[in-house]
Design a protein around this motif. Structure first.
Motif, PDB file in Angstrom:
ATOM      1  N   VAL A  69      11.827  15.190  -5.774  1.00  0.00           N
ATOM      2  CA  VAL A  69      10.656  15.905  -6.284  1.00  0.00           C
ATOM      3  C   VAL A  69      11.039  17.352  -6.587  1.00  0.00           C
ATOM      4  O   VAL A  69      10.711  17.882  -7.653  1.00  0.00           O
ATOM      5  CB  VAL A  69       9.481  15.854  -5.279  1.00  0.00           C
ATOM      6  CG1 VAL A  69       8.316  16.708  -5.754  1.00  0.00           C
ATOM      7  CG2 VAL A  69       9.038  14.429  -5.034  1.00  0.00           C
ATOM      8  N   MET A  70      11.760  17.978  -5.675  1.00  0.00           N
ATOM      9  CA  MET A  70      12.198  19.361  -5.878  1.00  0.00           C
ATOM     10  C   MET A  70      13.034  19.483  -7.153  1.00  0.00           C
ATOM     11  O   MET A  70      12.836  20.397  -7.960  1.00  0.00           O
ATOM     12  CB  MET A  70      13.008  19.845  -4.665  1.00  0.00           C
ATOM     13  CG  MET A  70      12.201  19.960  -3.398  1.00  0.00           C
ATOM     14  SD  MET A  70      13.204  20.244  -1.921  1.00  0.00           S
ATOM     15  CE  MET A  70      13.768  21.902  -2.230  1.00  0.00           C
ATOM     16  N   SER A  71      13.953  18.548  -7.329  1.00  0.00           N
ATOM     17  CA  SER A  71      14.819  18.539  -8.499  1.00  0.00           C
ATOM     18  C   SER A  71      14.014  18.341  -9.786  1.00  0.00           C
ATOM     19  O   SER A  71      14.253  19.035 -10.788  1.00  0.00           O
ATOM     20  CB  SER A  71      15.863  17.432  -8.348  1.00  0.00           C
ATOM     21  OG  SER A  71      16.624  17.301  -9.514  1.00  0.00           O
ATOM     22  N   ASN A  72      13.066  17.420  -9.759  1.00  0.00           N
ATOM     23  CA  ASN A  72      12.245  17.161 -10.944  1.00  0.00           C
ATOM     24  C   ASN A  72      11.426  18.385 -11.340  1.00  0.00           C
ATOM     25  O   ASN A  72      11.302  18.711 -12.522  1.00  0.00           O
ATOM     26  CB  ASN A  72      11.322  15.964 -10.710  1.00  0.00           C
ATOM     27  CG  ASN A  72      12.066  14.658 -10.677  1.00  0.00           C
ATOM     28  OD1 ASN A  72      13.188  14.548 -11.152  1.00  0.00           O
ATOM     29  ND2 ASN A  72      11.440  13.647 -10.098  1.00  0.00           N
ATOM     30  N   ILE A  73      10.872  19.062 -10.362  1.00  0.00           N
ATOM     31  CA  ILE A  73      10.070  20.259 -10.634  1.00  0.00           C
ATOM     32  C   ILE A  73      10.947  21.357 -11.227  1.00  0.00           C
ATOM     33  O   ILE A  73      10.567  22.015 -12.199  1.00  0.00           O
ATOM     34  CB  ILE A  73       9.348  20.734  -9.361  1.00  0.00           C
ATOM     35  CG1 ILE A  73       8.285  19.706  -8.969  1.00  0.00           C
ATOM     36  CG2 ILE A  73       8.733  22.114  -9.551  1.00  0.00           C
ATOM     37  CD1 ILE A  73       7.706  19.892  -7.593  1.00  0.00           C
ATOM     38  N   LYS A  74      12.139  21.519 -10.671  1.00  0.00           N
ATOM     39  CA  LYS A  74      13.076  22.522 -11.196  1.00  0.00           C
ATOM     40  C   LYS A  74      13.472  22.194 -12.638  1.00  0.00           C
ATOM     41  O   LYS A  74      13.552  23.089 -13.488  1.00  0.00           O
ATOM     42  CB  LYS A  74      14.313  22.626 -10.317  1.00  0.00           C
ATOM     43  CG  LYS A  74      15.280  23.705 -10.778  1.00  0.00           C
ATOM     44  CD  LYS A  74      16.373  23.944  -9.791  1.00  0.00           C
ATOM     45  CE  LYS A  74      17.395  24.964 -10.210  1.00  0.00           C
ATOM     46  NZ  LYS A  74      17.255  25.670 -11.436  1.00  0.00           N
ATOM     47  N   LYS A  75      13.693  20.910 -12.919  1.00  0.00           N
ATOM     48  CA  LYS A  75      14.040  20.496 -14.288  1.00  0.00           C
ATOM     49  C   LYS A  75      12.947  20.889 -15.273  1.00  0.00           C
ATOM     50  O   LYS A  75      13.229  21.454 -16.334  1.00  0.00           O
ATOM     51  CB  LYS A  75      14.257  18.978 -14.360  1.00  0.00           C
ATOM     52  CG  LYS A  75      15.567  18.505 -13.815  1.00  0.00           C
ATOM     53  CD  LYS A  75      15.651  16.983 -13.911  1.00  0.00           C
ATOM     54  CE  LYS A  75      16.833  16.468 -13.118  1.00  0.00           C
ATOM     55  NZ  LYS A  75      16.860  15.006 -13.066  1.00  0.00           N
TER      56      LYS A  75
END
Length: 146
Positions: A69-75
């Motif tokens: 989730v953290m990675s997706n939001i950063k993307k």
């Protein structure tokens, strides 16, 4: 309804709005970009608008690792600054979500006790019976407006 249930309900509302924007009518975990991008944008808005924990978001989106989730939001955050198409999606959805999220946040801050207290002050309720009747009305209202 407890806070986690209300937060989950609000997150689902955001997911539905994003899915409707992208004309997605069935939830899927497909890695196809047509499904992946809206899912990532939903996560971006759920975090940004509701401030939910990554762990709760992972649960809502049925993701095993909250780091995903953290990675997706950063993307999405990075893409919205560097990719014109995604930037437009985010800006348009921001406008669409603005009113709905304001309502969600207002409802989130008011508990039934606060509502009952406010009504009590406004109506100068004299008895416990009056409070019970008001509570029933509020519960019926909440049930009918899900």
């Amino acid at each position: 309804m407890n806070k986690i249930e209300k937060d989950t309900e609000n997150a689902i509302k955001i997911i539905k709005i994003v899915n409707n924007y992208f004309n997605i009518h069935n939830e899927t975990k497909s890695r196809n970009i047509a499904f992946m991008l809206p899912r990532q944008i939903s996560q971006y808005f759920v975090r940004r608008k509701l401030g939910l924990s990554y762990k709760l978001m992972a649960s809502i989106f049925e993701i095993k690792q909250h780091g995903t989730v953290m990675s997706n939001i950063k993307k999405i955050d990075d893409f919205s600054n560097n990719d014109i198409e995604i930037s437009l999606y985010v800006k348009e959805l921001e406008l669409i979500l603005r009113k709905d999220v304001e309502i969600m946040m207002y409802e989130r801050t008011l508990s039934n006790v606060e509502i009952l207290t406010s009504i009590n002050k406004i109506l100068d309720v004299k008895s416990v019976y009056d409070l019970k009747k008001i509570k029933e009305i509020l519960l019926d209202y909440n049930e009918n407006n899900k």
